[in-house]
Scaffold this motif. Structure first.
Motif, PDB file in Angstrom:
ATOM      1  N   ASN A 104      -3.092   7.233  -8.052  1.00  0.00           N
ATOM      2  CA  ASN A 104      -2.336   5.959  -8.623  1.00  0.00           C
ATOM      3  C   ASN A 104      -3.298   4.796  -8.735  1.00  0.00           C
ATOM      4  O   ASN A 104      -3.576   4.239  -9.782  1.00  0.00           O
ATOM      5  N   PHE A 105      -4.502   4.919  -7.818  1.00  0.00           N
ATOM      6  CA  PHE A 105      -5.580   3.959  -7.937  1.00  0.00           C
ATOM      7  C   PHE A 105      -6.314   4.166  -9.163  1.00  0.00           C
ATOM      8  O   PHE A 105      -6.797   3.005  -9.989  1.00  0.00           O
TER       9      PHE A 105
ATOM     10  N   THR B 187      -3.341  -3.971  -4.808  1.00  0.00           N
ATOM     11  CA  THR B 187      -4.074  -3.549  -3.426  1.00  0.00           C
ATOM     12  C   THR B 187      -5.545  -3.689  -3.769  1.00  0.00           C
ATOM     13  O   THR B 187      -6.244  -4.187  -2.871  1.00  0.00           O
TER      14      THR B 187
ATOM     15  N   TYR C 226       1.936  11.744  -0.964  1.00  0.00           N
ATOM     16  CA  TYR C 226       1.066  10.850  -1.168  1.00  0.00           C
ATOM     17  C   TYR C 226       0.186  11.048  -2.750  1.00  0.00           C
ATOM     18  O   TYR C 226      -0.229  12.023  -2.783  1.00  0.00           O
ATOM     19  N   GLN C 227       0.393  10.012  -3.515  1.00  0.00           N
ATOM     20  CA  GLN C 227      -0.417  10.089  -4.881  1.00  0.00           C
ATOM     21  C   GLN C 227      -1.533   8.920  -4.865  1.00  0.00           C
ATOM     22  O   GLN C 227      -1.391   8.065  -5.431  1.00  0.00           O
ATOM     23  N   TRP C 228      -2.854   9.678  -4.115  1.00  0.00           N
ATOM     24  CA  TRP C 228      -3.781   8.582  -4.392  1.00  0.00           C
ATOM     25  C   TRP C 228      -4.458   8.466  -5.641  1.00  0.00           C
ATOM     26  O   TRP C 228      -5.116   7.589  -5.873  1.00  0.00           O
TER      27      TRP C 228
ATOM     28  N   VAL D 259       0.908  -1.315   0.076  1.00  0.00           N
ATOM     29  CA  VAL D 259       0.044   0.017   0.237  1.00  0.00           C
ATOM     30  C   VAL D 259       0.845   1.128   0.029  1.00  0.00           C
ATOM     31  O   VAL D 259       0.671   2.277  -0.597  1.00  0.00           O
ATOM     32  N   SER D 260       2.040   1.294   0.733  1.00  0.00           N
ATOM     33  CA  SER D 260       2.868   2.371   0.850  1.00  0.00           C
ATOM     34  C   SER D 260       3.356   2.713  -0.480  1.00  0.00           C
ATOM     35  O   SER D 260       3.436   3.875  -1.078  1.00  0.00           O
TER      36      SER D 260
ATOM     37  N   ALA E 283      -0.670  -0.584  -6.864  1.00  0.00           N
ATOM     38  CA  ALA E 283      -1.947  -0.037  -6.942  1.00  0.00           C
ATOM     39  C   ALA E 283      -3.256  -1.191  -7.350  1.00  0.00           C
ATOM     40  O   ALA E 283      -4.151  -1.382  -6.621  1.00  0.00           O
TER      41      ALA E 283
ATOM     42  N   ASN F 113       4.461   1.481  -9.145  1.00  0.00           N
ATOM     43  CA  ASN F 113       3.564   1.957  -8.253  1.00  0.00           C
ATOM     44  C   ASN F 113       2.072   1.730  -8.855  1.00  0.00           C
ATOM     45  O   ASN F 113       1.020   1.480  -8.245  1.00  0.00           O
TER      46      ASN F 113
ATOM     47  N   VAL G 183       0.987   4.246  -3.377  1.00  0.00           N
ATOM     48  CA  VAL G 183       0.744   5.764  -3.203  1.00  0.00           C
ATOM     49  C   VAL G 183       1.918   6.657  -3.252  1.00  0.00           C
ATOM     50  O   VAL G 183       1.965   7.919  -3.068  1.00  0.00           O
TER      51      VAL G 183
END
Length: 294
Positions: free
Chosen positions: A74-75, A264, A70-72, A48-49, A261, A257, A52
């Motif tokens: 990416n999801f 996850t 933090y680059q949310w 998870v680290s 993502a 990354n 993001v």
């Protein structure tokens, strides 16, 4: 009758020491369990680290435990960069299909080995269980040749049926069925129930803890399976999620990354299934230990 004050004081001191020792033992037990839990959870935290971070930061040395930025998004990028929905649906169909076939075949064969008496039963069971020692890699070429001859390449049934027979599932359910009293079968027979009806209406409801555990193991194993879907498919239209995530590896480099993502996101169905089945599995554990059934 008089009690010696010295003896009474000695007993109270001894009881106090035992309480302190118990508390110290409890503290170290919980501390050890917490340490083991952290060791098992750290790979998921690391996934998870990295999910993001920017791809540059993922490869940065020295390694940072927490991302600098933090680059949310990416999801979202992982979802829109690929036909993620199609991969997710393919994985869901294959995992559910294999799980359903495994449950049906395992219930039938386990009931036969546990309740029916026929010549050579123990030998057949031993031969059946001996297949657990055969590595899956050794079966890949024969299965591929069989599926190719049948014209099942790049089809759902070609991805499901060759891996949908589990000797482990048969063994697990057989051992559970052996613990169910035979008096229930005999009572159902006296009422005119057939063997199949006894299995469906009597054995299966009582064996739900083992069936739930087998469902969880089978679904997760097929959800993350990579080797057989890679061999049994020839295009992206039937590709599962583990195969789809490899598309983030290109000649220009690997988007770690986005892979993290996507991985996850792919964990969510398994986690949901584990939460849904935890009551059934817990009930099976408590029944086996003698504290369940309430």
């Amino acid at each position: 009758m008089t009690t010696d004050p010295t003896l009474r004081h000695s007993h109270s001191v001894s009881a106090g020491r035992r309480r302190i020792l118990r508390r110290i033992g409890t503290f170290f037990s919980y501390a050890g369990l917490s340490l083991v839990a952290l060791l098992f959870l750290f790979p998921f935290f690391w996934m998870v680290s990295n999910a993001v971070r920017s791809n540059t930061e993922v490869l940065t040395v020295p390694v940072r435990i927490l991302p600098e930025e933090y680059q949310w998004g990416n999801f979202v990028e992982a979802l829109v960069s690929l036909p993620f929905g199609a991969f997710l649906m393919n994985s869901f169909i294959v995992a559910c299909g294999v799980t359903a076939v495994v449950l049906v075949i395992s219930c039938l064969s386990a009931y036969a080995f546990a309740r029916l008496r026929f010549p050579g039963r123990e030998g057949v069971l031993l031969t059946y269980l001996s297949t657990l020692m055969i590595p899956q890699v050794m079966l890949v070429i024969p299965l591929f040749l069989l599926v190719s001859k049948l014209g099942w390449i790049n089809t759902y049934h070609g991805m499901i049926l060759p891996v949908a027979f589990s000797s482990f599932g048969t063994f697990l359910l057989r051992q559970f069925i052996l613990g169910i009293p035979k008096d229930l079968d005999e009572a159902a027979m006296m009422d005119g129930a057939s063997r199949l009806r006894i299995l469906i209406t009597v054995i299966v409801p009582l064996a739900m803890p083992a069936i739930g555990l087998l469902s969880l193991f089978t679904f997760i194993a097929q959800w993350k399976s990579f080797l057989w879907p890679l061999i049994a498919t020839s295009g992206l239209d039937k590709a599962t999620l583990p195969l789809g995530l490899t598309l983030f590896q290109t000649q220009q480099g690997t988007s770690w990354n986005y892979i993290m993502a996507g991985a996850t996101i792919s964990m969510v169905p398994g986690v949901i299934l584990a939460i849904v089945l935890q009551r059934v599995i817990y009930k099976g554990i408590t029944v086996g230990s003698g504290f369940g059934g309430r």
